[in-house]
Design a protein around this motif. Structure first.
Motif, PDB file in Angstrom:
ATOM      1  N   ARG A 149      15.914 -59.060 -59.710  1.00  0.00           N
ATOM      2  CA  ARG A 149      16.729 -59.650 -58.665  1.00  0.00           C
ATOM      3  C   ARG A 149      16.413 -58.275 -57.560  1.00  0.00           C
ATOM      4  O   ARG A 149      17.507 -58.229 -56.562  1.00  0.00           O
ATOM      5  CB  ARG A 149      18.068 -59.720 -58.655  1.00  0.00           C
ATOM      6  N   ASN A 150      15.177 -57.964 -57.345  1.00  0.00           N
ATOM      7  CA  ASN A 150      14.884 -57.126 -56.168  1.00  0.00           C
ATOM      8  C   ASN A 150      15.577 -55.793 -56.109  1.00  0.00           C
ATOM      9  O   ASN A 150      16.085 -55.308 -54.924  1.00  0.00           O
ATOM     10  CB  ASN A 150      14.820 -57.728 -55.005  1.00  0.00           C
ATOM     11  N   GLU A 151      16.062 -55.392 -57.304  1.00  0.00           N
ATOM     12  CA  GLU A 151      16.855 -54.117 -57.339  1.00  0.00           C
ATOM     13  C   GLU A 151      16.589 -53.557 -58.690  1.00  0.00           C
ATOM     14  O   GLU A 151      16.503 -54.070 -59.787  1.00  0.00           O
ATOM     15  CB  GLU A 151      18.413 -54.640 -57.316  1.00  0.00           C
ATOM     16  N   TYR A 152      16.491 -51.842 -58.344  1.00  0.00           N
ATOM     17  CA  TYR A 152      16.326 -51.008 -59.410  1.00  0.00           C
ATOM     18  C   TYR A 152      17.682 -50.421 -59.838  1.00  0.00           C
ATOM     19  O   TYR A 152      18.635 -50.392 -58.895  1.00  0.00           O
ATOM     20  CB  TYR A 152      15.042 -49.950 -59.458  1.00  0.00           C
ATOM     21  N   PRO A 153      17.755 -49.712 -61.028  1.00  0.00           N
ATOM     22  CA  PRO A 153      18.854 -48.893 -61.094  1.00  0.00           C
ATOM     23  C   PRO A 153      19.004 -47.708 -59.981  1.00  0.00           C
ATOM     24  O   PRO A 153      17.751 -47.276 -59.579  1.00  0.00           O
ATOM     25  CB  PRO A 153      18.676 -48.076 -62.501  1.00  0.00           C
ATOM     26  N   THR A 154      20.120 -47.069 -59.610  1.00  0.00           N
ATOM     27  CA  THR A 154      20.011 -45.860 -58.794  1.00  0.00           C
ATOM     28  C   THR A 154      19.032 -44.833 -59.191  1.00  0.00           C
ATOM     29  O   THR A 154      18.391 -44.343 -58.391  1.00  0.00           O
ATOM     30  CB  THR A 154      21.557 -45.537 -58.626  1.00  0.00           C
ATOM     31  N   TYR A 155      19.157 -44.566 -60.362  1.00  0.00           N
ATOM     32  CA  TYR A 155      18.193 -43.474 -60.974  1.00  0.00           C
ATOM     33  C   TYR A 155      17.743 -44.183 -62.100  1.00  0.00           C
ATOM     34  O   TYR A 155      18.606 -44.506 -62.965  1.00  0.00           O
ATOM     35  CB  TYR A 155      19.175 -42.107 -61.222  1.00  0.00           C
ATOM     36  N   TYR A 156      16.424 -43.996 -62.375  1.00  0.00           N
ATOM     37  CA  TYR A 156      15.769 -44.464 -63.667  1.00  0.00           C
ATOM     38  C   TYR A 156      14.233 -43.997 -63.591  1.00  0.00           C
ATOM     39  O   TYR A 156      13.913 -43.367 -62.708  1.00  0.00           O
ATOM     40  CB  TYR A 156      15.609 -46.152 -63.261  1.00  0.00           C
ATOM     41  N   LEU A 157      13.615 -44.106 -64.860  1.00  0.00           N
ATOM     42  CA  LEU A 157      12.294 -43.741 -64.915  1.00  0.00           C
ATOM     43  C   LEU A 157      11.290 -44.971 -64.507  1.00  0.00           C
ATOM     44  O   LEU A 157      11.366 -46.095 -65.107  1.00  0.00           O
ATOM     45  CB  LEU A 157      12.062 -43.410 -66.384  1.00  0.00           C
ATOM     46  N   PRO A 158      10.121 -44.662 -63.651  1.00  0.00           N
ATOM     47  CA  PRO A 158       9.282 -45.855 -63.514  1.00  0.00           C
ATOM     48  C   PRO A 158       8.802 -46.581 -64.562  1.00  0.00           C
ATOM     49  O   PRO A 158       8.013 -47.857 -64.464  1.00  0.00           O
ATOM     50  CB  PRO A 158       8.304 -45.111 -62.425  1.00  0.00           C
ATOM     51  N   THR A 159       8.383 -45.772 -65.794  1.00  0.00           N
ATOM     52  CA  THR A 159       7.852 -46.362 -66.729  1.00  0.00           C
ATOM     53  C   THR A 159       8.665 -46.021 -68.303  1.00  0.00           C
ATOM     54  O   THR A 159       9.340 -44.803 -68.214  1.00  0.00           O
ATOM     55  CB  THR A 159       6.438 -46.097 -66.811  1.00  0.00           C
TER      56      THR A 159
END
Length: 465
Positions: A149-159
């Protein structure tokens, strides 16, 4: 009119309020840490002495088990946990699936897995939290590195990075709790799933894996205590599925009964989705009589308890192996030699979610959870999403869960309803002015100017000092 009410709300909220000893909850107690240990069967907690798990349970809650979603696979059940949706609702109906409208296949580990369009039917809890002004830190959770839904977690790992040790993942989460005002931490770890697959759920190797995980849970507790977060963090440790013993002697080979050119397949062994190329009834009748060790359903025959019917990605015919059995089109093609067969996994999941061996564990500890409740009644994994929303004080997005089904593990003096009841049970002359604030706060919330998380924090600052 809005300016008038805002001004009135500001004046009322800012008036001096007498301190009242009606509770000790802090706004910090709206912090949640969700941990999943993949493939941790509910009864693993009895297999050996696990002192750090036992410590959490002794001062918290352990459910007998949770009822996970059918099919009992990793990807789909992790998405169920964070969306509160059954697979027919969120659309991730297996590790491998086909969409007949798009005429496209989805496969775990394939680039198609990263396309957000497969995931957008569900709203993960990190998006719900962020839409209500929270901050989320998510490490390695399935789907967390996809632009849902065009949103990532605020902080996350890209893979996804399986090489990161569990203790490093714990450090990552705790640091974000400390430094970045994160109110929701979500951590996934792949063990004991691969150990259960390779050696089986009753193996000595699994026992050693459980002991190692117990040490890491002790490390988690130590880190939260060292940073002053332990007593104010609601900790949930759960899993996606259990594990069953399987054997090379218990194989159903479809090629012995039907020509594989007559259909396509979604392979989520021990569950097969059959997409007939022609004459669905003929294929169904052949498979129905093929083996006593699997159940065969047309889509409209799938048991309602599975909640696995109302989605176009669910195949017209579903094969469900009975506990301990596996399905292959051609077993010899997959394991042609005796050397290859040494790599056959002796533990597997995916079976009927009503089976005891498929049930995941659930442990919870923290300011909102009961203490000394080691044998709580089971509930559904879809209930974890509304539970987290309740703790964070944020409105739920559409889901299939129910906060009422987990009310038996919650202290009666938590949440917004507790604050309201506590307030009105303690009304006195000194508190009459404070009660005037409640409709103003409610009005601001209804006008979308404040969310429940902000209201609860403001209430805490005003009253619960």
């Amino acid at each position: 009119m809005y300016q008038l009410f805002c001004g009135l709300g500001f004046c009322l909220v800012c008036l001096p309020i007498p301190c009242c000893a009606i509770g000790s909850a802090s706004s910090d107690s709206s912090r949640v840490l969700l941990v999943s240990l993949d493939g941790f069967r509910a009864d693993y907690l009895e297999k050996t002495d696990l002192p750090n798990f036992r410590l959490l349970i002794s001062d918290g809650v352990r459910a007998k088990y949770t009822i996970n979603a059918f099919i009992t696979k990793t990807l789909s059940n992790h998405y169920t946990i964070v969306t509160g949706m059954y697979q027919e609702s969120h659309g991730i109906v297996g590790n491998n699936m086909y969409d007949p409208v798009w005429d496209e296949h989805f496969k775990l580990g394939h680039p198609s897995y990263l396309d957000q369009k497969w995931w957008n039917s569900g709203e993960p809890i990190w998006i719900t939290n962020q839409n209500n002004f929270g901050k989320s830190a998510v490490i390695n959770w399935p789907g967390s590195f996809i632009n849902i839904r065009n949103e990532y977690p605020t902080y996350y790992l890209p893979t996804y990075d399986e090489s990161i040790p569990l203790r490093k993942r714990i450090d990552w989460i705790v640091k974000h709790f400390q430094d970045d005002d994160v109110n929701l931490g979500i951590l996934y770890h792949h063990e004991p799933d691969p150990t259960g697959h390779k050696f089986g759920p009753n193996s000595p190797e699994l026992i050693e894996c459980l002991k190692s995980l117990d040490n890491d849970v002790g490390y988690l507790v130590d880190q939260l205590k060292r940073t002053g977060l332990y007593d104010t963090t609601s900790i949930i440790i759960t899993s996606d599925h259990g594990m069953a013993d399987v054997s090379i002697e218990r194989i159903i080979e479809l090629d012995k009964f039907i020509d594989s050119s007559l259909y396509n397949v979604d392979n989520n062994n021990p569950i097969f989705g059959i997409w007939p190329k022609d004459d669905e009834d003929k294929i169904y009748n052949i498979l129905k009589s093929a083996s006593d060790h699997m159940r065969v359903y047309k889509k409209d025959e799938i048991p309602p308890d599975f909640h696995y019917q109302a989605n176009r990605r669910i195949a017209p015919i579903l094969l469900v192996a009975k506990e301990g059995w596996m399905i292959y089109q051609n077993f010899t093609a997959v394991f042609p030699t005796s050397e290859d067969r040494k790599n056959f996994n002796v533990g597997e999941h995916g079976f009927d979610n009503r089976l005891e061996v498929m049930h995941p564990m659930f442990i919870a500890h923290g300011p909102v959870f009961n203490q000394y409740q080691p044998d709580a009644d089971p509930f559904h994994t879809v209930d974890i999403y509304p539970l987290i929303c309740y703790i964070l004080g944020i409105p739920e997005s559409p889901n299939n869960g129910s906060i009422s089904r987990v009310s038996h593990i919650l202290k009666p003096n938590t949440g917004l309803w507790w604050m309201t009841n506590k307030l009105f049970s303690a009304i006195s002359t000194e508190l009459l002015l404070l009660t005037l604030n409640i409709p103003i706060l409610f009005l601001l919330w209804k006008m979308n100017k404040m969310n429940m998380f902000q209201i609860r924090n403001l209430f805490n600052k005003l009253v619960l000092k």
